[in-house]
Design a protein around this motif. Structure first.
Motif, PDB file in Angstrom:
ATOM      1  N   VAL A  77       0.816  -1.214   0.000  1.00 41.61           N
ATOM      2  CA  VAL A  77       0.000   0.000   0.000  1.00 41.61           C
ATOM      3  C   VAL A  77       0.853   1.270   0.000  1.00 41.61           C
ATOM      4  CG1 VAL A  77      -1.975  -1.076   1.103  1.00 41.61           C
ATOM      5  CG2 VAL A  77      -0.161  -0.127   2.532  1.00 41.61           C
ATOM      6  N   GLY A  78       2.162   1.091   0.076  1.00 44.31           N
ATOM      7  CA  GLY A  78       3.040   2.263   0.082  1.00 44.31           C
ATOM      8  C   GLY A  78       3.153   2.892  -1.291  1.00 44.31           C
ATOM      9  N   GLU A  79       3.861   4.014  -1.350  1.00 43.97           N
ATOM     10  CA  GLU A  79       4.028   4.747  -2.599  1.00 43.97           C
ATOM     11  C   GLU A  79       5.089   4.098  -3.475  1.00 43.97           C
ATOM     12  OE1 GLU A  79       5.919   8.876  -3.051  1.00 43.97           O
ATOM     13  OE2 GLU A  79       3.758   9.326  -3.009  1.00 43.97           O
ATOM     14  N   HIS A  80       4.785   3.954  -4.792  1.00 49.78           N
ATOM     15  CA  HIS A  80       5.763   3.392  -5.721  1.00 49.78           C
ATOM     16  C   HIS A  80       6.915   4.391  -5.886  1.00 49.78           C
ATOM     17  CE1 HIS A  80       7.507   1.908  -9.510  1.00 49.78           C
ATOM     18  NE2 HIS A  80       6.978   0.742  -9.169  1.00 49.78           N
ATOM     19  N   PRO A  81       8.165   3.927  -5.825  1.00 53.33           N
ATOM     20  CA  PRO A  81       9.301   4.861  -5.850  1.00 53.33           C
ATOM     21  C   PRO A  81       9.406   5.682  -7.129  1.00 53.33           C
ATOM     22  CG  PRO A  81      10.047   2.575  -6.044  1.00 53.33           C
ATOM     23  CD  PRO A  81       8.598   2.530  -5.687  1.00 53.33           C
ATOM     24  N   GLU A  82       8.911   5.159  -8.250  1.00 52.46           N
ATOM     25  CA  GLU A  82       9.024   5.888  -9.517  1.00 52.46           C
ATOM     26  C   GLU A  82       7.720   6.577  -9.902  1.00 52.46           C
ATOM     27  OE1 GLU A  82      10.329   3.025 -12.348  1.00 52.46           O
ATOM     28  OE2 GLU A  82      12.243   2.643 -11.344  1.00 52.46           O
ATOM     29  N   GLU A  83       6.588   5.901  -9.708  1.00 44.82           N
ATOM     30  CA  GLU A  83       5.307   6.434 -10.154  1.00 44.82           C
ATOM     31  C   GLU A  83       4.674   7.400  -9.155  1.00 44.82           C
ATOM     32  OE1 GLU A  83       4.173   5.909 -13.129  1.00 44.82           O
ATOM     33  OE2 GLU A  83       5.734   4.479 -13.679  1.00 44.82           O
ATOM     34  N   LYS A  84       5.158   7.374  -7.905  1.00 46.39           N
ATOM     35  CA  LYS A  84       4.661   8.288  -6.870  1.00 46.39           C
ATOM     36  C   LYS A  84       3.156   8.154  -6.628  1.00 46.39           C
ATOM     37  CE  LYS A  84       8.840   9.846  -6.648  1.00 46.39           C
ATOM     38  NZ  LYS A  84       9.731   9.349  -5.573  1.00 46.39           N
ATOM     39  N   SER A  85       2.643   6.929  -6.744  1.00 47.50           N
ATOM     40  CA  SER A  85       1.251   6.606  -6.429  1.00 47.50           C
ATOM     41  C   SER A  85       1.253   5.337  -5.600  1.00 47.50           C
ATOM     42  CB  SER A  85       0.432   6.392  -7.704  1.00 47.50           C
ATOM     43  OG  SER A  85       0.347   7.567  -8.452  1.00 47.50           O
ATOM     44  N   PRO A  86       0.193   5.116  -4.792  1.00 49.91           N
ATOM     45  CA  PRO A  86       0.127   3.866  -4.025  1.00 49.91           C
ATOM     46  C   PRO A  86       0.190   2.655  -4.947  1.00 49.91           C
ATOM     47  CG  PRO A  86      -1.543   5.417  -3.268  1.00 49.91           C
ATOM     48  CD  PRO A  86      -0.950   6.002  -4.511  1.00 49.91           C
ATOM     49  N   VAL A 134      -7.072  -4.095   2.134  1.00 47.09           N
ATOM     50  CA  VAL A 134      -5.772  -4.720   2.363  1.00 47.09           C
ATOM     51  C   VAL A 134      -5.424  -4.644   3.848  1.00 47.09           C
ATOM     52  CG1 VAL A 134      -3.312  -4.672   1.835  1.00 47.09           C
ATOM     53  CG2 VAL A 134      -4.971  -4.099   0.054  1.00 47.09           C
ATOM     54  N   LYS A 135      -5.083  -5.800   4.401  1.00 47.84           N
ATOM     55  CA  LYS A 135      -4.567  -5.849   5.769  1.00 47.84           C
ATOM     56  C   LYS A 135      -3.061  -6.041   5.685  1.00 47.84           C
ATOM     57  CE  LYS A 135      -8.753  -7.849   7.792  1.00 47.84           C
ATOM     58  NZ  LYS A 135      -9.343  -9.019   8.494  1.00 47.84           N
ATOM     59  N   ARG A 136      -2.360  -5.013   6.129  1.00 43.17           N
ATOM     60  CA  ARG A 136      -0.896  -5.039   6.006  1.00 43.17           C
ATOM     61  C   ARG A 136      -0.314  -3.955   6.914  1.00 43.17           C
ATOM     62  NH1 ARG A 136       2.753  -6.608   1.463  1.00 43.17           N
ATOM     63  NH2 ARG A 136       4.677  -5.428   1.709  1.00 43.17           N
ATOM     64  N   ASP A 137       0.856  -4.213   7.425  1.00 43.61           N
ATOM     65  CA  ASP A 137       1.548  -3.226   8.270  1.00 43.61           C
ATOM     66  C   ASP A 137       0.695  -2.817   9.468  1.00 43.61           C
ATOM     67  OD1 ASP A 137       3.584  -3.320   6.367  1.00 43.61           O
ATOM     68  OD2 ASP A 137       2.726  -1.650   5.233  1.00 43.61           O
ATOM     69  N   ALA A 138       0.008  -3.813  10.070  1.00 42.00           N
ATOM     70  CA  ALA A 138      -0.771  -3.608  11.300  1.00 42.00           C
ATOM     71  C   ALA A 138      -1.963  -2.674  11.105  1.00 42.00           C
ATOM     72  CB  ALA A 138       0.118  -3.095  12.428  1.00 42.00           C
ATOM     73  N   ALA A 139      -2.483  -2.578   9.871  1.00 48.00           N
ATOM     74  CA  ALA A 139      -3.646  -1.722   9.621  1.00 48.00           C
ATOM     75  C   ALA A 139      -4.467  -2.276   8.463  1.00 48.00           C
ATOM     76  CB  ALA A 139      -3.204  -0.289   9.324  1.00 48.00           C
ATOM     77  N   THR A 140      -5.768  -1.904   8.448  1.00 44.45           N
ATOM     78  CA  THR A 140      -6.651  -2.227   7.328  1.00 44.45           C
ATOM     79  C   THR A 140      -6.773  -0.989   6.446  1.00 44.45           C
ATOM     80  OG1 THR A 140      -7.925  -3.799   8.656  1.00 44.45           O
ATOM     81  CG2 THR A 140      -8.949  -2.972   6.652  1.00 44.45           C
ATOM     82  N   HIS A 141      -6.494  -1.164   5.139  1.00 47.01           N
ATOM     83  CA  HIS A 141      -6.528  -0.059   4.185  1.00 47.01           C
ATOM     84  C   HIS A 141      -7.625  -0.324   3.159  1.00 47.01           C
ATOM     85  CE1 HIS A 141      -2.427   1.025   5.638  1.00 47.01           C
ATOM     86  NE2 HIS A 141      -2.324  -0.297   5.757  1.00 47.01           N
ATOM     87  N   LEU A 142      -8.267   0.744   2.645  1.00 51.06           N
ATOM     88  CA  LEU A 142      -9.368   0.601   1.689  1.00 51.06           C
ATOM     89  C   LEU A 142      -9.194   1.586   0.548  1.00 51.06           C
ATOM     90  CD1 LEU A 142     -12.180  -0.672   1.003  1.00 51.06           C
ATOM     91  CD2 LEU A 142     -13.198   1.273   2.227  1.00 51.06           C
ATOM     92  N   ILE A 143      -9.446   1.103  -0.694  1.00 54.95           N
ATOM     93  CA  ILE A 143      -9.492   1.964  -1.872  1.00 54.95           C
ATOM     94  C   ILE A 143     -10.665   1.501  -2.720  1.00 54.95           C
ATOM     95  CG2 ILE A 143      -7.839   0.536  -3.173  1.00 54.95           C
ATOM     96  CD1 ILE A 143      -6.829   3.139  -4.495  1.00 54.95           C
ATOM     97  N   VAL A 144     -11.395   2.445  -3.314  1.00 59.24           N
ATOM     98  CA  VAL A 144     -12.604   2.118  -4.079  1.00 59.24           C
ATOM     99  C   VAL A 144     -12.490   2.708  -5.479  1.00 59.24           C
ATOM    100  CG1 VAL A 144     -15.124   2.237  -4.148  1.00 59.24           C
ATOM    101  CG2 VAL A 144     -13.951   2.147  -1.937  1.00 59.24           C
ATOM    102  N   ARG A 162      -0.271  -7.225  13.740  1.00 59.59           N
ATOM    103  CA  ARG A 162       0.738  -7.216  12.678  1.00 59.59           C
ATOM    104  C   ARG A 162       0.729  -8.509  11.867  1.00 59.59           C
ATOM    105  NH1 ARG A 162       4.545  -3.965  11.120  1.00 59.59           N
ATOM    106  NH2 ARG A 162       4.003  -2.490  12.769  1.00 59.59           N
ATOM    107  N   ARG A 163       0.359  -9.616  12.470  1.00 60.79           N
ATOM    108  CA  ARG A 163       0.317 -10.893  11.735  1.00 60.79           C
ATOM    109  C   ARG A 163      -0.983 -11.085  10.970  1.00 60.79           C
ATOM    110  NH1 ARG A 163       2.937 -15.364  15.927  1.00 60.79           N
ATOM    111  NH2 ARG A 163       4.986 -14.352  16.149  1.00 60.79           N
ATOM    112  N   ASN A 164      -1.952 -10.211  11.200  1.00 66.72           N
ATOM    113  CA  ASN A 164      -3.244 -10.295  10.502  1.00 66.72           C
ATOM    114  C   ASN A 164      -3.101  -9.598   9.152  1.00 66.72           C
ATOM    115  OD1 ASN A 164      -5.868 -10.457   9.682  1.00 66.72           O
ATOM    116  ND2 ASN A 164      -6.737  -9.290  11.394  1.00 66.72           N
ATOM    117  N   THR A 165      -2.817 -10.376   8.100  1.00 69.18           N
ATOM    118  CA  THR A 165      -2.580  -9.814   6.767  1.00 69.18           C
ATOM    119  C   THR A 165      -3.466 -10.499   5.737  1.00 69.18           C
ATOM    120  OG1 THR A 165      -0.794 -11.393   6.354  1.00 69.18           O
ATOM    121  CG2 THR A 165      -0.178  -9.254   7.310  1.00 69.18           C
ATOM    122  N   GLY A 166      -3.598  -9.865   4.587  1.00 70.53           N
ATOM    123  CA  GLY A 166      -4.373 -10.459   3.500  1.00 70.53           C
ATOM    124  C   GLY A 166      -5.004  -9.397   2.623  1.00 70.53           C
ATOM    125  N   THR A 167      -5.696  -9.855   1.580  1.00 71.40           N
ATOM    126  CA  THR A 167      -6.346  -8.970   0.607  1.00 71.40           C
ATOM    127  C   THR A 167      -7.773  -9.437   0.369  1.00 71.40           C
ATOM    128  OG1 THR A 167      -4.215  -8.592  -0.500  1.00 71.40           O
ATOM    129  CG2 THR A 167      -6.209  -8.002  -1.718  1.00 71.40           C
TER     130      THR A 167
END
Length: 653
Positions: A77-86, A134-144, A162-167
Motif C-alpha cells: 500500500v506504500g508509494e511506488h518509488p518511480e510512479e509516486k502513487s500507491p 488490504v490488511k498489512r503493516d498492522a492496519a486495514t486499508h481501503l481503496i474504491v 501485525r500478523r493479521n494480513t491479506g487482501t
C-alpha cells in the motif's frame, strides 16, 4: 461518396484502461464475467503457491457482487518509488503493472500464473465498482474504484494485529460488457476445486448468499485423489502412474523449482479426463506441457516394448496408441510461461516439451522396469491399439483403391493413410519444398511444392480448372474434385485431414495465400466448412540469445516486428544487454534449414497454424469481399476500398 480526411487529428491515443473498454474481447472472455473474477482468484492462489496463504474465500453476494479474500501478505500500500502513487492503485489502474515480472533472485513471485500485468486492471475496467481492502503493516486499508477510476483514495480504516494480513477484493461486474451477467456456477466450482487440488493443504471456500449454500475443499491427497474421484472407480488397465520432478539448484538446463507433478490413469472404458495447469492456471486448450507428457509416456512405453521384443513385426507404435485411453491431471511449474493470448488457455513455451518429456520418461521407465508384469500389460494395450488402427486404415484403403488418379510426381507423400492424422503442406517454391521434405515427419506429413503464383481462379469455371497444372496437382493430391457451395460432393476420397498453406512471411507470400484461399473458397468450399484448410505462419525474425546464468542459449522466433519488439523488451527486463543478442530476418522459407522449418511451422507442438473459417461475415459476406478483391471487372470498387482501408495495411519495405 466523400472520402474522409486522414490527417493528424485522425489519430486517437487510448489512455489508462480505455483500450480494455473499447475492445474487451482482446483481454478477456465476454460471454460471462467469470474470467475477470478468475484474475482475482489467480492472484490469491499465487500467494498460496508462494507459501504465504493457506485460505482462499469466494463469496457471491445478494447485490450481484463477488468478493475474493486471502490471508496472504496483502498488496503493498506504500508509494511506488518511480510512479509516486500507491502500489495497490497502480495494480488496479495500470495495464502491465504487477509484481510478477521480476524473476531475478526469485522476485516477489518465483512462479505465478499471471505474467502479463493486465489481469486485475481488466477486472477493474469492466466493473461498475471495485473495492480493495488490504490488511498489512498492522492496519486495514481501503481503496474504491468505479469504472476503473479511483473514487475513494487509499486510506486507513482500522488497526489490526501485525500478523493479521491479506487482501479482499469485491467486484461488481458491468453487465454491458458481457453476453450474460450470471456467473456459471459449474465452472466456478471447477475452478475453485482445482485450486484446492493443486494447492495441497490450502482451504478453499465458496459461499452463495443468495441460496445460503456454502462449500469447502481441502485436499491432502492432491492430484491422485482428485483424478480417482473424477473418474468414479473405472476399470483400470494398469495402476495409476504418479510422479513429480523439479529442477534442483545446480541444474544446467532449467531454473530451480521448474518441473511438474502428474497423475496418469489408463482405463478400459468410460470418459477420458484430461486436465492441465501451469502455475495453477487451467490450460483447457492444452499446449506444450501436455505435448511433453504425451511424448514422455510414449517414449517410455516404446522403449520398454522394444527392449523386451514385444512389438510384432510390421506393427509401428505411435503416440496415440499409448495415449488414447489415458486420463491425466498435470500441474507444471514454469518460471516464465508463454501463453497463447491473455486468457491463457494454451501454453506455448517451447522448453516445456523437452523438460516435461524428459522428467516423465525417466520416471515411467523406472516404474516399468520395477514392475515388469504391469509394464507388459500397458505395452500389450498399446500394441493392440496400433494393430486395430492399422486394420482400420487398410479397410479405408480398399474402399479408395479403385479408380485413383495418378498422383503428381512432385508430391512427396506420407506413410500414413489415416485422414485423422495426415497433413499436406502446399509450399511456396522448390527450395522451401526441399527443406520441408527433409524437416517433416514423413509418417503423416506430405509436401507439395508450388512453382510460382497459382492462377486467380475466382472467375474460372470448374470444368476449365484442370487446364492449369498447379491447380490440377492440388486437386489430385487432396483427392477431392472441384465443386460449388451447393453441389453434392463425395469427401470419402480426401487423403489429408489438414491442408496447410505454407508461404513466405512477406507480401509475395501473402499474395500466394490469397490466391490459394480463393481457390479453396470458390472451388472447394466443403473443405473450408469441414475445417480442413489451414494457414501456417512462419516467423519473419529470429533472436539468437546467448547462455545467461543457468539458462542455456536459445533461439526465439517472432512472426512480425511487433513480436520482435515485445521479445526484445522481455530480454531487457531479464537484464540481458542488447549487444548480447542478435536479430536475423528470414527472406523466405528457402533460407530456413529443415530443423528451423520443422520447429517453427511443422511441429504440431510448437507451430502456429490458423484454421480457415468464414468469420463474422458468413458465407455471403465473404463471397462479396472476394468478388470485390478478385473479380476482373471490379477495379473501381477495389480502388475505392483501398482509399478507405489502405491506412490499415502494414507496408513491407
Amino acid at each position: 461518396m466523400a472520402i474522409p480526411n486522414y490527417d493528424e487529428s485522425s489519430i486517437r491515443v487510448l489512455k489508462g484502461l480505455e483500450p480494455v473498454r473499447q475492445r474487451p474481447g482482446m483481454y478477456t472472455r465476454t460471454d460471462h464475467p467469470l474470467h475477470i473474477l478468475q484474475e482475482v482468484i489467480d492472484n490469491a492462489a499465487d500467494e498460496a503457491l508462494a507459501g504465504h496463504a493457506n485460505l482462499l474465500k469466494v463469496c457471491l453476494h445478494t447485490d450481484g457482487s463477488i468478493s475474493v479474500e486471502d490471508n496472504g501478505r496483502g498488496i503493498p500500500v506504500g508509494e511506488h518509488p518511480e510512479e509516486k502513487s500507491p502500489v495497490v492503485e497502480l495494480v488496479f489502474t495500470r495495464l502491465h503493472a504487477g509484481g510478477k515480472f521480476d524473476k531475478k533472485d526469485g522476485g516477489a513471485y518465483a512462479f505465478s500464473g499471471g505474467l502479463h500485468g493486465v489481469g486485475v486492471s481488466v477486472t477493474n475496467a469492466l466493473s461498475t465498482r471495485l473495492e480493495v481492502e488490504v490488511k498489512r503493516d498492522a492496519a486495514t486499508h481501503l481503496i474504491v474504484f468505479s469504472g476503473g477510476d479511483v473514487i475513494t483514495p487509499l486510506h486507513e480504516v482500522s488497526k489490526v494485529g501485525r500478523r493479521n494480513t491479506g487482501t479482499r477484493v469485491r467486484v461488481w461486474p458491468d453487465a454491458t460488457y458481457f453476453d450474460s451477467p450470471a456467473i456459471p456456477m459449474g465452472e466456478l466450482i471447477h475452478v475453485l476445486r482445482s485450486k484446492a487440488v493443486l494447492l495441497s493443504g490450502v482451504t478453499v471456500q465458496l459461499t452463495n448468499e443468495k441460496t445460503g449454500d456454502s462449500r469447502e475443499w481441502c485436499y491432502q491427497n492432491g492430484l491422485r485423489g482428485y483424478l480417482e474421484e473424477t473418474l468414479e472407480q473405472p476399470d483400470y488397465i494398469v495402476p495409476l502412474f504418479e510422479g513429480q520432478q523439479y529442477a534442483p539448484a545446480d541444474d544446467d538446463d532449467y531454473s530451480e523449482g521448474e518441473g511438474a507433478h502428474w497423475v496418469v490413469a489408463w482405463t478400459a472404458d468410460g470418459a477420458v479426463v484430461r486436465e492441465s495447469y501451469v502455475n495453477l492456471i487451467s490450460t483447457s486448450a492444452g499446449g506444450t506441457h501436455e505435448a511433453g507428457l504425451r511424448d514422455g509416456l510414449f517414449n517410455a512405453v516404446k522403449s520398454f516394448a522394444e527392449l523386451h521384443s514385444l512389438i510384432p513385426k510390421g506393427v509401428r507404435l505411435l503416440p496415440e496408441d499409448v495415449f488414447a485411453r489415458a486420463s491425466f491431471v498435470l500441474s507444471a511449474k514454469i518460471l516464465d510461461p508463454q501463453f497463447q493470448g491473455q486468457i491463457k488457455e494454451r501454453l506455448n513455451s517451447r522448453d516445456a516439451v523437452r523438460m516435461i518429456s524428459a522428467f516423465v520418461r525417466n520416471a515411467l521407465e523406472l516404474t516399468l522396469h520395477a514392475n515388469v508384469d504391469t509394464a507388459k500389460k500397458l505395452a500389450d494395450y498399446a500394441i493392440k491399439h496400433a494393430q486395430a488402427r492399422a486394420r482400420s486404415a487398410q479397410r479405408v484403403e480398399k474402399r479408395k483403391s479403385s479408380g485413383v488418379a495418378v498422383l503428381p510426381g512432385k508430391l512427396t507423400d506420407c506413410e500414413s493413410q489415416d485422414v485423422t492424422r495426415t497433413e499436406l503442406f502446399l509450399v511456396e517454391g522448390d527450395s522451401a519444398g526441399g527443406s520441408a521434405k527433409m524437416g517433416r515427419d514423413k509418417s503423416y506429413q506430405a509436401i507439395l511444392p508450388l512453382r510460382g503464383k497459382v492462377l486467380n481462379s475466382w472467375e474460372v469455371h470448374k470444368d476449365r480448372l484442370f487446364a492449369n497444372q498447379e491447380i490440377h496437382d492440388v486437386s489430385v493430391a487432396i483427392g477431392v474434385d472441384p465443386h460449388g457451395p451447393g453441389d453434392t460432393v463425395d469427401l470419402s476420397g480426401l487423403r489429408y485431414g489438414r491442408i496447410c498453406i505454407l508461404s513466405d512471411a512477406d507480401v509475395d507470400g501473402s499474395h500466394i495465400q490469397v490466391l490459394l484461399l480463393t481457390l479453396f473458397f470458390k472451388h472447394f468450399p466443403r473443405l473450408i466448412e469441414e475445417g480442413n484448410i489451414f494457414v501456417a505462419r512462419p516467423p519473419l525474425f529470429r533472436l539468437d540469445v546467448p547462455a545467461v546464468g543457468k539458462r542455456a542459449a536459445r533461439k526465439i522466433y517472432c512472426l512480425d516486428l511487433a513480436e520482435l519488439e515485445g521479445a526484445q523488451d522481455k530480454l531487457r527486463s531479464e537484464g540481458i544487454k542488447e549487444s548480447q543478442w542478435s536479430v536475423s530476418r528470414f527472406k523466405g522459407l528457402g533460407e530456413m534449414s529443415a530443423e528451423q522449418l520443422w520447429d517453427t511451422t511443422m511441429n504440431p507442438d510448437t507451430r502456429r497454424l490458423l484454421p480457415v473459417r468464414y468469420g463474422d461475415l458468413g458465407l455471403k459476406g465473404t463471397e462479396t469481399i472476394f468478388d470485390m478483391l478478385m473479380g476482373r471487372g471490379e477495379a473501381a470498387q477495389r480502388r475505392t476500398w483501398l482509399e478507405e482501408k489502405g491506412n490499415l495495411a502494414d507496408i513491407d519495405v
